[in-house]
Write an enzyme that holds these catalytic residues in place. Sequence first.
Site, PDB file in Angstrom:
ATOM      1  N   CYS A   1      -0.121   3.949   2.015  1.00 32.44           N
ATOM      2  CA  CYS A   1      -0.143   3.577   3.644  1.00 32.44           C
ATOM      3  C   CYS A   1       1.547   4.222   3.930  1.00 32.44           C
ATOM      4  O   CYS A   1       1.426   4.910   5.438  1.00 32.44           O
ATOM      5  CB  CYS A   1      -0.215   3.098   4.295  1.00 32.44           C
ATOM      6  SG  CYS A   1      -2.446   2.129   3.426  1.00 32.44           S
ATOM      7  N   ASP A   2       2.020   3.669   3.003  1.00 31.59           N
ATOM      8  CA  ASP A   2       3.969   3.523   3.777  1.00 31.59           C
ATOM      9  C   ASP A   2       5.037   3.923   2.918  1.00 31.59           C
ATOM     10  O   ASP A   2       5.983   4.689   3.433  1.00 31.59           O
ATOM     11  CB  ASP A   2       4.331   2.217   3.477  1.00 31.59           C
ATOM     12  CG  ASP A   2       3.444   0.987   4.400  1.00 31.59           C
ATOM     13  OD1 ASP A   2       2.555   2.308   5.778  1.00 31.59           O
ATOM     14  OD2 ASP A   2       2.869   0.168   4.221  1.00 31.59           O
TER      15      ASP A   2
ATOM     16  N   CYS B   1       1.000  -1.388  -0.095  1.00 29.41           N
ATOM     17  CA  CYS B   1       0.401   0.289   0.339  1.00 29.41           C
ATOM     18  C   CYS B   1       1.020   0.889  -0.433  1.00 29.41           C
ATOM     19  O   CYS B   1       1.396   1.938   0.689  1.00 29.41           O
ATOM     20  CB  CYS B   1      -1.370  -0.361   1.629  1.00 29.41           C
ATOM     21  SG  CYS B   1      -1.844   1.641   1.800  1.00 29.41           S
TER      22      CYS B   1
END
Length: 310
Positions: A139-140, A136
């Site tokens: 997200c990261d 992701c």
Amino acid sequence: MGDTNHYKVIIIGSGPAGLTAAIYAARANINPLVLEGNQPGGQLTITTEVDNYPGFAEGITGPQLMDEMRKQATRFGAVSKFEIVTDVDFSKRPFTVTAEGQNYTADSIIIATGASARWLGIESEQKFMGFGISACATCDGFFFKDKEIIVVGGGDSAMEEAIFLTKFASKVYIVHRREGFRSSKIMLEKARKNEKIEFLLNKVIEEIKGEKTVSSVVLKDTQSEELSEMNIDGIFMAIGHIPNTQVFGDKIDSDESGYIKTEPASTRTNIEGVFACGDVQDKIYRQAVTAAGSGCMAAIDAEKFLEAQE
Ligand code: NAP
């Protein structure tokens, strides 16, 4: 019904499909129970900005959008439980759904369990999950400021993630196992034009190395079988998704990839009274808005089915 564990409809899953089904079912007075599963809110909860869901001109975050959908469903009487379904019995009605060791029964079922990211399946990948390996980018990506990273895959997700990651990373390599791409031409061109992106074609990841976090990968050339090692700080997998249908086993008809089969222009499955919506039965569109649309269809189909039973 005196039985407090009995519902007219049980919705399994709580992404846009499940929660839209819950909104429609609740408003139709068919008292739905939503068993939210192991990722309440679904895949959107691991994204940040959602810019393509109609009605939010300035965008909305994934978790916020899902919270709003849940609130909307409970406002009309949907019951939401943060439980994971471990077994189902679709062989007779009422159907039985087991979650957290408890049996629930229902006259109809809506399956909206979605899909999850696919992983390479090599041993070293497990070791570094969350320590340099992610599926992701939104997200990261932030953790890879000025770092060199790999995105694996040749579809739209890989192009999208790679382009997004250039906001943070100093260099992004797209590692793809062949020369042809599944991604749309427009996305591929966008990635090709990005100066921070370099393509490594006909390559697969053989091994991932490092101490605590990823520091290098061994790549194998798919044509010459030659191995090479390169230093890298992180790896993002963008190699597609797997439908979350493991719990249903062969109790319902699915295709060769595990996606539940539904009748055309309907959410009906091969089992009368069991409906499926969202990514668990859609490998083509896979959008929040299409999932929500099919969730609405499932609730209408379930309502009609229940009416016909009475
Ligand atoms: P996808 O189109 O199925 O592409 C998956 C890619 O991963 C393929 O290139 C595949 O290689 C590769 N792959 C699969 N298993 C692999 C393995 N074990 N090792 C190495 N490579 C592997 O999946 P996706 O990119 O997630 O897209 C899914 C759907 O969502 C598509 O319909 C796509 O158009 C859509 N989508 C749209 C957007 C957008 O429009 N903004 C963004 C993201 C996704 P092969 O090609 O060799 O099989």
